[in-house]
Design a protein around this motif. Structure first.
Motif, PDB file in Angstrom:
ATOM      1  N   THR A  14       0.835  -1.207   0.000  1.00  0.00           N
ATOM      2  CA  THR A  14       0.000   0.000   0.000  1.00  0.00           C
ATOM      3  C   THR A  14       0.868   1.255   0.000  1.00  0.00           C
ATOM      4  O   THR A  14       0.517   2.260  -0.634  1.00  0.00           O
ATOM      5  CB  THR A  14      -0.940   0.024   1.228  1.00  0.00           C
ATOM      6  OG1 THR A  14      -0.165   0.021   2.424  1.00  0.00           O
ATOM      7  CG2 THR A  14      -1.897  -1.139   1.214  1.00  0.00           C
ATOM      8  N   LEU A  15       1.995   1.227   0.686  1.00  0.00           N
ATOM      9  CA  LEU A  15       2.886   2.397   0.717  1.00  0.00           C
ATOM     10  C   LEU A  15       3.476   2.661  -0.666  1.00  0.00           C
ATOM     11  O   LEU A  15       3.609   3.811  -1.090  1.00  0.00           O
ATOM     12  CB  LEU A  15       4.002   2.179   1.745  1.00  0.00           C
ATOM     13  CG  LEU A  15       3.542   2.093   3.213  1.00  0.00           C
ATOM     14  CD1 LEU A  15       4.725   1.770   4.131  1.00  0.00           C
ATOM     15  CD2 LEU A  15       2.881   3.397   3.632  1.00  0.00           C
ATOM     16  N   ILE A  16       3.848   1.578  -1.371  1.00  0.00           N
ATOM     17  CA  ILE A  16       4.408   1.741  -2.725  1.00  0.00           C
ATOM     18  C   ILE A  16       3.354   2.327  -3.671  1.00  0.00           C
ATOM     19  O   ILE A  16       3.614   3.270  -4.434  1.00  0.00           O
ATOM     20  CB  ILE A  16       4.915   0.386  -3.256  1.00  0.00           C
ATOM     21  CG1 ILE A  16       6.130  -0.071  -2.451  1.00  0.00           C
ATOM     22  CG2 ILE A  16       5.268   0.490  -4.747  1.00  0.00           C
ATOM     23  CD1 ILE A  16       6.557  -1.499  -2.751  1.00  0.00           C
ATOM     24  N   LEU A  17       2.144   1.766  -3.632  1.00  0.00           N
ATOM     25  CA  LEU A  17       1.077   2.272  -4.490  1.00  0.00           C
ATOM     26  C   LEU A  17       0.740   3.723  -4.158  1.00  0.00           C
ATOM     27  O   LEU A  17       0.473   4.530  -5.054  1.00  0.00           O
ATOM     28  CB  LEU A  17      -0.180   1.410  -4.334  1.00  0.00           C
ATOM     29  CG  LEU A  17      -0.107  -0.007  -4.905  1.00  0.00           C
ATOM     30  CD1 LEU A  17      -1.386  -0.769  -4.589  1.00  0.00           C
ATOM     31  CD2 LEU A  17       0.125   0.021  -6.408  1.00  0.00           C
ATOM     32  N   ALA A  18       0.746   4.057  -2.876  1.00  0.00           N
ATOM     33  CA  ALA A  18       0.471   5.439  -2.477  1.00  0.00           C
ATOM     34  C   ALA A  18       1.503   6.385  -3.069  1.00  0.00           C
ATOM     35  O   ALA A  18       1.159   7.476  -3.556  1.00  0.00           O
ATOM     36  CB  ALA A  18       0.446   5.549  -0.955  1.00  0.00           C
ATOM     37  N   ALA A  19       2.780   5.979  -3.039  1.00  0.00           N
ATOM     38  CA  ALA A  19       3.837   6.833  -3.598  1.00  0.00           C
ATOM     39  C   ALA A  19       3.644   7.041  -5.098  1.00  0.00           C
ATOM     40  O   ALA A  19       3.806   8.154  -5.617  1.00  0.00           O
ATOM     41  CB  ALA A  19       5.201   6.212  -3.316  1.00  0.00           C
ATOM     42  N   VAL A  20       3.283   5.953  -5.806  1.00  0.00           N
ATOM     43  CA  VAL A  20       3.063   6.055  -7.259  1.00  0.00           C
ATOM     44  C   VAL A  20       1.914   7.012  -7.574  1.00  0.00           C
ATOM     45  O   VAL A  20       2.031   7.896  -8.445  1.00  0.00           O
ATOM     46  CB  VAL A  20       2.765   4.652  -7.847  1.00  0.00           C
ATOM     47  CG1 VAL A  20       2.297   4.770  -9.302  1.00  0.00           C
ATOM     48  CG2 VAL A  20       3.996   3.764  -7.760  1.00  0.00           C
ATOM     49  N   LEU A  21       0.813   6.875  -6.852  1.00  0.00           N
ATOM     50  CA  LEU A  21      -0.359   7.706  -7.140  1.00  0.00           C
ATOM     51  C   LEU A  21      -0.168   9.148  -6.689  1.00  0.00           C
ATOM     52  O   LEU A  21      -0.665  10.078  -7.334  1.00  0.00           O
ATOM     53  CB  LEU A  21      -1.600   7.099  -6.473  1.00  0.00           C
ATOM     54  CG  LEU A  21      -2.050   5.750  -7.052  1.00  0.00           C
ATOM     55  CD1 LEU A  21      -3.225   5.186  -6.262  1.00  0.00           C
ATOM     56  CD2 LEU A  21      -2.433   5.890  -8.525  1.00  0.00           C
ATOM     57  N   GLU A  22       0.550   9.352  -5.598  1.00  0.00           N
ATOM     58  CA  GLU A  22       0.822  10.726  -5.165  1.00  0.00           C
ATOM     59  C   GLU A  22       1.730  11.441  -6.150  1.00  0.00           C
ATOM     60  O   GLU A  22       1.568  12.642  -6.406  1.00  0.00           O
ATOM     61  CB  GLU A  22       1.432  10.712  -3.759  1.00  0.00           C
ATOM     62  CG  GLU A  22       0.400  10.382  -2.681  1.00  0.00           C
ATOM     63  CD  GLU A  22       1.018  10.124  -1.319  1.00  0.00           C
ATOM     64  OE1 GLU A  22       2.247  10.313  -1.181  1.00  0.00           O
ATOM     65  OE2 GLU A  22       0.280   9.732  -0.390  1.00  0.00           O
ATOM     66  N   ASP A  23       2.685  10.722  -6.740  1.00  0.00           N
ATOM     67  CA  ASP A  23       3.535  11.315  -7.785  1.00  0.00           C
ATOM     68  C   ASP A  23       2.710  11.707  -9.004  1.00  0.00           C
ATOM     69  O   ASP A  23       3.071  12.636  -9.738  1.00  0.00           O
ATOM     70  CB  ASP A  23       4.626  10.317  -8.215  1.00  0.00           C
ATOM     71  CG  ASP A  23       5.726  10.188  -7.166  1.00  0.00           C
ATOM     72  OD1 ASP A  23       5.808  11.071  -6.279  1.00  0.00           O
ATOM     73  OD2 ASP A  23       6.500   9.211  -7.231  1.00  0.00           O
ATOM     74  N   ALA A  24       1.581  11.004  -9.216  1.00  0.00           N
ATOM     75  CA  ALA A  24       0.708  11.307 -10.360  1.00  0.00           C
ATOM     76  C   ALA A  24      -0.290  12.414 -10.035  1.00  0.00           C
ATOM     77  O   ALA A  24      -1.110  12.777 -10.888  1.00  0.00           O
ATOM     78  CB  ALA A  24      -0.036  10.046 -10.788  1.00  0.00           C
TER      79      ALA A  24
END
Length: 460
Positions: A14-24
């Motif tokens: 979940t932390l990895i996905l959060a980082a990807v989506l926040e960068d977007a």
């Protein structure tokens, strides 16, 4: 900025996905169980749920079902491994927006999320619009936030309590009978009959009998006495639609009724007193008909005590969104399959604003009724509209005034200027709405208005 809820029992994931989506450019919330996700949803404004399919306790399917009970429109994207594709299909049947197979490319994930979240933004806008339709922009089934319709509502409120005769003028499909109905049901006569007659639907002799009734034996086939619409409306309201079609003989008889408040049945000699409020409507200009010698001037003035003019839809385009939401709600019960229809795609809205609507509000209602029944999705797409409507709408879209010898730069500039002018007119010069129609930001529109020096010339 849209908020995405990420649900997975693996905290690091979940932390990895959060980082990807926040960068977007998204905001994110994370949960490591279905129960935690539901708690977050009950307290936070979320635009999309991205959930793993396989989790201990409450799995993705159960979470999906619980989310849909909380908000049937909230998009849910399922993450699944290759071995659980059948479960993903089941999720789609239960209302999931889409599913994405692990492992997936980050760009693919962002694309799925952006598309679903963007759709939900349209849903939320349309929810707000439906609420506005109910609370601010409706009056007894009449819909409109435009100034001209608000003015009509104001006249109805003032005139309804009285018994003054009202003449409603407007093209076919603009809602004249709705105005007449609003006048009646907001008057002291609301518990008495509201009787409507279309004066263009019957031949003169039949219409006379329909309006005034007849005595037994008055003509061949009159085997018993029959009351006419005037008597049936006694104590209430009589609405005469298309009154401009009355013959000269019936105009004389109607004038007598308005002067003396009595009628005589066909074949009868006994005057019958009637207590009615008369509301008339026409798609013609009765003043022009008087000038042409087709309508009695004295009758016109008897009818034209309180005039109400309804504009064609092309002159109140700012009402289209509210009307669309009203008709979606009206015909939602006719939908037998698929998710509830919640709104229209931006391209559909743009097409609606470009169209001339010769059939006015009635034509818009017919288009939306069909789209609600036929659309497989929750948002009406151009492909859901009738083909003849699309063809007619596209035939009105054209580029005007391009010189034959114009170069590409000049042509593009002219097209851009024409589109901006057209959007400003459609939006009643409300720049925020014009920018939305054009698909650009308000600041960008301001720059282009200055570039082409539009105000002061096109607006005048």
């Amino acid at each position: 900025m849209e908020t995405i809820l990420i649900v997975d029992d693996e905290k690091n994931y979940t932390l990895i996905l959060a980082a990807v989506l926040e960068d977007a450019g998204f905001e994110t919330l994370t949960a490591n169980s279905g129960a935690e996700a539901l708690e977050i949803l009950s307290q936070s404004d979320v635009d999309l749920a991205l959930t793993d399919m396989k989790m201990p306790g409450m799995d993705g399917i159960e979470l999906l079902e619980r989310i849909k009970k909380m908000d049937a429109d909230l998009p849910v994207v399922m993450m699944t491994a290759h071995g659980t594709v059948e479960k993903a299909v089941e999720a789609m049947q239960k209302g999931a927006y889409n599913y994405i197979l692990k492992p997936f490319d980050n760009e693919q994930l962002v694309l799925h999320v952006r598309k679903a979240a963007s759709m939900y933004q349209v849903v939320k806008e349309n929810r707000q619009l439906r609420s506005a339709v109910v609370n601010r922009f409706s009056f007894h089934n009449l819909i409109g936030k435009s100034k001209v319709m608000q003015d009509v509502f104001a006249v109805i409120r003032k005139v309804a309590p009285a018994s003054a005769t009202v003449l409603i003028e407007g093209a076919s499909g603009t809602g004249k009978e709705l105005v007449a109905s609003a006048l009646h049901f907001n008057s002291p006569r609301k518990d008495k009959p509201f009787v409507a007659v279309n004066c263009s639907a019957l031949a003169e002799t039949l219409l006379e009998s329909e309006l005034f009734g007849h005595e037994k034996g008055a003509f061949t086939g009159a085997i018993s006495m029959k009351k006419g619409r005037f008597e049936m409306a006694d104590g209430g309201t009589l609405f005469l639609d298309e009154i401009g079609e009355l013959s000269a003989g019936l105009q004389v008889k109607l004038l007598r009724v308005l002067q003396q408040r009595v009628i005589e049945r066909v074949g009868g000699i006994k005057p019958i007193a009637v207590n009615i409020r008369l509301i008339a409507a026409t798609n013609k200009s009765l003043k022009s008909e008087v000038a042409a010698g087709n309508f009695r001037e004295d009758l016109f003035y008897r009818l034209n005590v309180v005039p109400i003019t309804l504009p064609p839809l092309r002159e109140r385009l700012e009402d289209i969104r509210t009307l669309v939401q009203h008709f979606i709600a009206k015909y939602s019960d006719e939908r037998n399959s698929g998710p509830p229809v919640t709104g229209m795609d931006r391209e559909v809205e743009r097409l609606f604003y470009e169209y001339d609507w010769p059939g006015n509000v009635r034509e818009l209602e017919n288009v939306i009724e069909r789209a609600v029944v036929m659309s497989p999705e929750s948002i009406i797409q151009v492909s859901d509209l009738p083909k003849d409507f699309i063809d007619n709408a596209h035939s009105t879209l054209h580029m005007d005034g391009i010189p034959v010898d114009a170069n590409l730069y000049d042509t593009l500039a002219l097209v851009e200027k024409n589109m901006i002018v057209r959007a400003l007119k459609k939006a009643n010069y409300v720049q925020a709405h014009a920018a939305e129609l054009l698909g650009i930001g308000k600041s960008g529109l301001n720059q282009k208005i200055k570039k082409y020096q539009l105000f002061g010339k096109e607006k005048s």
